[in-house]
Design a protein around this motif. Sequence first.
Motif, mmCIF file in Angstrom:
data_model
loop_
_atom_site.group_PDB
_atom_site.id
_atom_site.type_symbol
_atom_site.label_atom_id
_atom_site.label_comp_id
_atom_site.label_asym_id
_atom_site.label_seq_id
_atom_site.Cartn_x
_atom_site.Cartn_y
_atom_site.Cartn_z
ATOM 1 N N ARG A 17 -60.830 32.144 -17.336
ATOM 2 C CA ARG A 17 -60.139 31.186 -16.628
ATOM 3 C C ARG A 17 -59.847 29.825 -17.076
ATOM 4 N NH1 ARG A 17 -61.375 35.509 -14.066
ATOM 5 N NH2 ARG A 17 -61.925 35.517 -11.624
ATOM 6 N N ALA A 18 -59.085 30.010 -18.174
ATOM 7 C CA ALA A 18 -58.701 28.776 -18.871
ATOM 8 C C ALA A 18 -57.537 28.234 -18.459
ATOM 9 C CB ALA A 18 -58.516 29.058 -20.446
ATOM 10 N N TYR A 19 -56.775 28.745 -17.585
ATOM 11 C CA TYR A 19 -55.647 28.195 -16.878
ATOM 12 C C TYR A 19 -55.572 28.742 -15.513
ATOM 13 C CZ TYR A 19 -53.623 32.446 -18.616
ATOM 14 O OH TYR A 19 -53.354 33.900 -19.041
ATOM 15 N N PRO A 48 -65.808 27.690 -24.218
ATOM 16 C CA PRO A 48 -65.261 29.005 -23.722
ATOM 17 C C PRO A 48 -64.220 28.999 -22.814
ATOM 18 C CG PRO A 48 -67.549 28.546 -22.761
ATOM 19 C CD PRO A 48 -67.228 27.375 -23.805
ATOM 20 N N SER A 49 -64.032 27.951 -21.991
ATOM 21 C CA SER A 49 -62.908 27.870 -21.083
ATOM 22 C C SER A 49 -61.776 27.175 -21.841
ATOM 23 C CB SER A 49 -63.571 27.188 -19.930
ATOM 24 O OG SER A 49 -63.763 25.792 -19.969
ATOM 25 N N SER A 50 -61.727 26.705 -22.966
ATOM 26 C CA SER A 50 -60.603 26.082 -23.318
ATOM 27 C C SER A 50 -59.552 27.134 -23.810
ATOM 28 C CB SER A 50 -61.179 25.333 -24.936
ATOM 29 O OG SER A 50 -59.896 24.709 -25.089
ATOM 30 N N ALA A 51 -58.282 26.706 -23.333
ATOM 31 C CA ALA A 51 -57.150 27.527 -23.861
ATOM 32 C C ALA A 51 -56.598 27.231 -25.130
ATOM 33 C CB ALA A 51 -55.884 27.067 -22.868
ATOM 34 N N LYS A 88 -69.706 23.581 -23.438
ATOM 35 C CA LYS A 88 -70.753 24.533 -22.909
ATOM 36 C C LYS A 88 -71.932 23.342 -22.757
ATOM 37 C CE LYS A 88 -71.385 28.614 -24.046
ATOM 38 N NZ LYS A 88 -71.410 29.932 -24.819
ATOM 39 N N PRO A 89 -72.914 23.373 -21.895
ATOM 40 C CA PRO A 89 -74.004 22.298 -21.687
ATOM 41 C C PRO A 89 -74.806 22.325 -22.980
ATOM 42 C CG PRO A 89 -73.656 23.237 -19.686
ATOM 43 C CD PRO A 89 -72.573 24.069 -20.530
#
Length: 303
Positions: A72-74, A246-249, A287-288
């Motif tokens: 879900r990067a975008y 992980p969510s970076s495009a 990520k935390p």
Amino acid sequence: MQLFNPTASVAPGDRLTLGWLKSGWLYLMLLPALWWGWSSLSLSRSLASVVLTVVTVGLGHSIGLHRGIIHRAYRCSRLTRGLLAYCFVHSGLGGPLSWIRVHFYRDYWQNRADCPAYFRYDHSAVQDYGWNLHLALTPADEDVYAIPPEDLHDPWLVFLQKTWYWHVLGAAGLIWALFSFEAMIVCVCLRISVTILGHWFVGFISHKYGYARYDIDEAAEHGYNNFVLGALSFGEGFHNNHHAHPSSARMGTEWYEVDLGWYLIRGLRQLGLVWDVQVAGQTNTQKPTARSRAYRWRWPWQE
């Protein structure tokens, strides 16, 4: 060494079996490529194969399935999402839901200290070739992996999962009929063989060797970055960056990390096809449990 051992180490209750479709598909593509591939090569066919790789692996796999659907990067319309998923099908890597499932299985375990051997990378390339390209995992309880139900039950993805190989074989027949047998060998068999083996090789190396700038607390696998493989794989070889964000495009986060997938996303954004793009350093993608650290290098001779 037991390459195809279905009792290889997995979580209690999980089961490994020989993936007949997965391994059979690989050799269905690989054997003709090895037999006729070299004699079928030409400049025009090679260029066509490269263009198809950009569309199917770059847009379909890396941008559409991996960064878009899984992470879900975008955001994008359902039409764009569906078209990118269809491009992924023609990469020849397999069905979209199979890849979504495997990705969630791997992410779940690799971010834990008790990661089973099947998901770790402390074995040889030969053993990983056997495990990764020939075995299929059936988990005891898929619910623990929290795979989004809207993906698992998406009608388009379900349809593509059931029929993906027919689309690829249909395209092969069409290329043969419209162009030549040699064009089909180069643009389908050879391209898909390189894609499958290349994806496996990039995944293996980027979990074993390269440089890392992040540690991830309690994770069995942190991943590594690799300049060359990162550039060749549309950014997928910058795996330490991806594990941390992980969510970076954008997977290549520094100027010297050539992420061709990121340029494809920028192009889609300029066309208005994607929006709300998540980018490391600009939005909250880290990520935390990921902590920045000094560069750490690992090479094969340090085994």
